[in-house]
Design a protein around this motif. Structure first.
Motif, PDB file in Angstrom:
ATOM      1  N   VAL B   4      24.175 -68.480 -23.304  1.00 44.82           N
ATOM      2  CA  VAL B   4      25.454 -68.217 -23.960  1.00 44.82           C
ATOM      3  C   VAL B   4      25.801 -66.765 -23.662  1.00 44.82           C
ATOM      4  O   VAL B   4      25.055 -65.870 -24.049  1.00 44.82           O
ATOM      5  N   SER B   5      26.875 -66.564 -22.959  1.00 47.27           N
ATOM      6  CA  SER B   5      27.239 -65.194 -22.602  1.00 47.27           C
ATOM      7  C   SER B   5      28.618 -64.863 -23.134  1.00 47.27           C
ATOM      8  O   SER B   5      29.527 -65.698 -23.067  1.00 47.27           O
ATOM      9  N   GLN B   6      28.739 -63.689 -23.693  1.00 48.96           N
ATOM     10  CA  GLN B   6      30.022 -63.263 -24.230  1.00 48.96           C
ATOM     11  C   GLN B   6      30.351 -61.871 -23.702  1.00 48.96           C
ATOM     12  O   GLN B   6      29.458 -61.049 -23.509  1.00 48.96           O
ATOM     13  N   CYS B  23      33.714 -66.190 -24.299  1.00 47.33           N
ATOM     14  CA  CYS B  23      32.386 -66.780 -24.450  1.00 47.33           C
ATOM     15  C   CYS B  23      32.254 -67.992 -23.545  1.00 47.33           C
ATOM     16  O   CYS B  23      33.172 -68.826 -23.468  1.00 47.33           O
ATOM     17  N   GLN B  25      29.167 -70.988 -22.293  1.00 46.57           N
ATOM     18  CA  GLN B  25      27.798 -71.512 -22.396  1.00 46.57           C
ATOM     19  C   GLN B  25      27.539 -72.487 -21.249  1.00 46.57           C
ATOM     20  O   GLN B  25      28.420 -73.269 -20.887  1.00 46.57           O
ATOM     21  N   TRP B  34      32.236 -69.411 -33.487  1.00 48.72           N
ATOM     22  CA  TRP B  34      32.354 -67.964 -33.627  1.00 48.72           C
ATOM     23  C   TRP B  34      31.857 -67.591 -35.017  1.00 48.72           C
ATOM     24  O   TRP B  34      32.258 -68.197 -36.021  1.00 48.72           O
ATOM     25  N   HIS B  73      33.700 -73.193 -22.834  1.00 47.26           N
ATOM     26  CA  HIS B  73      34.303 -71.893 -23.121  1.00 47.26           C
ATOM     27  C   HIS B  73      34.978 -71.888 -24.486  1.00 47.26           C
ATOM     28  O   HIS B  73      35.657 -72.845 -24.856  1.00 47.26           O
ATOM     29  N   ASN B  75      37.073 -68.811 -26.496  1.00 43.33           N
ATOM     30  CA  ASN B  75      37.514 -67.418 -26.549  1.00 43.33           C
ATOM     31  C   ASN B  75      38.107 -67.123 -27.910  1.00 43.33           C
ATOM     32  O   ASN B  75      38.559 -68.023 -28.621  1.00 43.33           O
ATOM     33  N   CYS B  91      29.170 -65.501 -30.560  1.00 46.36           N
ATOM     34  CA  CYS B  91      29.484 -66.850 -30.114  1.00 46.36           C
ATOM     35  C   CYS B  91      28.169 -67.634 -30.108  1.00 46.36           C
ATOM     36  O   CYS B  91      27.103 -67.061 -29.852  1.00 46.36           O
ATOM     37  N   GLY B 105      24.976 -65.966 -28.347  1.00 45.85           N
ATOM     38  CA  GLY B 105      25.191 -64.914 -27.368  1.00 45.85           C
ATOM     39  C   GLY B 105      24.669 -63.591 -27.908  1.00 45.85           C
ATOM     40  O   GLY B 105      24.154 -63.524 -29.029  1.00 45.85           O
TER      41      GLY B 105
END
Lengths: 108, 113
Positions: B4-6, B23, B25, B34, B73, B75, B91, B105
């Motif tokens: 999970v990257s934000q 965000c 994943q 969130w 995704h 956002n 996230c 994240g």
């Protein structure tokens, strides 16, 4: 509303000591999770307990789910500085709710 | 390979500005969240999406608008930022909407000045 109360809020102990932290609720949960969060990082899942009375071990960490599935405990044996962090319990269905956490500091 | 990257990790902005946090994943999960973590470290859910559909919307000011273009995704757009919006925003994702094992994240530390 489901609420999870964690105690103690803060705990600072010497390396090598044992400790227990608690997660309590007046609601029944189908499962509870324990997470650990380190500074600057997101929470990381440690374990899920599902069955009332269940005990799970993760090296020096022992997790127990209460018989009535309303509470859980985390016991750490021979705490080490690497155990320092914020320990969060969580649960819920359809919506993951978190307790306010126990901030654990292990002194070398 | 980050699950999970934000982005961004840090965001400093002035009051009144509009900003977005992204965000993604790569776990193939159906549900994304969130969360807001305040200065006392309390993690509070804001929104949850399942397969691009909003399923949870907690009492969040409507200045906060999530958008999920696809299930990988989620956002978060924030309008007219206020000082009280300063916090760390996380996230997270889980397999399904009834699943409580979440992957988080690294967080976005938002500071409104």
């Amino acid at each position: 509303t489901q609420l999870l109360e964690q105690s103690p809020q803060f705990l600072s102990i010497q390396e090598g000591e044992n400790l227990t932290v608690y997660c309590n609720s007046s609601s029944v949960f189908s499962s509870l999770q324990w997470y650990r969060q380190e500074p600057g990082e997101g929470p990381v899942l440690l374990v899920t307990v599902v069955t009332g009375g269940e005990v799970k071990k993760l090296k020096r960490l022992t997790f127990q789910f209460g018989d009535a599935r309303k509470d859980s405990s985390l016991h750490i044996t021979a705490a080490q500085p690497g155990d320092t962090g914020l320990y969060l319990c969580a649960g819920g269905q359809g919506k993951i709710i978190f307790g306010k956490g126990t901030r654990l500091h292990i002194l070398p | 390979d980050t699950a999970v990257s934000q982005t961004p990790k840090y965001l400093v902005t002035q009051m009144g500005n509009d900003k977005s946090i992204k965000c993604e994943q790569n776990l193939g999960h159906d549900t994304m969240y969130w969360y807001k973590q305040d200065s006392k470290k309390f993690l509070k859910i804001m929104f949850s999406y399942n397969n691009k559909e909003l399923i949870i919307n907690e009492t969040v000011p409507n200045r906060f608008s999530p958008k999920s273009p696809d299930k990988a995704h989620l956002n978060l757009h924030i309008n007219s930022l206020e000082l009280g919006d300063s916090a760390v925003y996380f996230c997270a994702s889980s397999q399904g909407s009834q699943d409580t094992e979440a992957f988080f994240g690294q967080g976005t530390r938002l500071t409104v000045v």
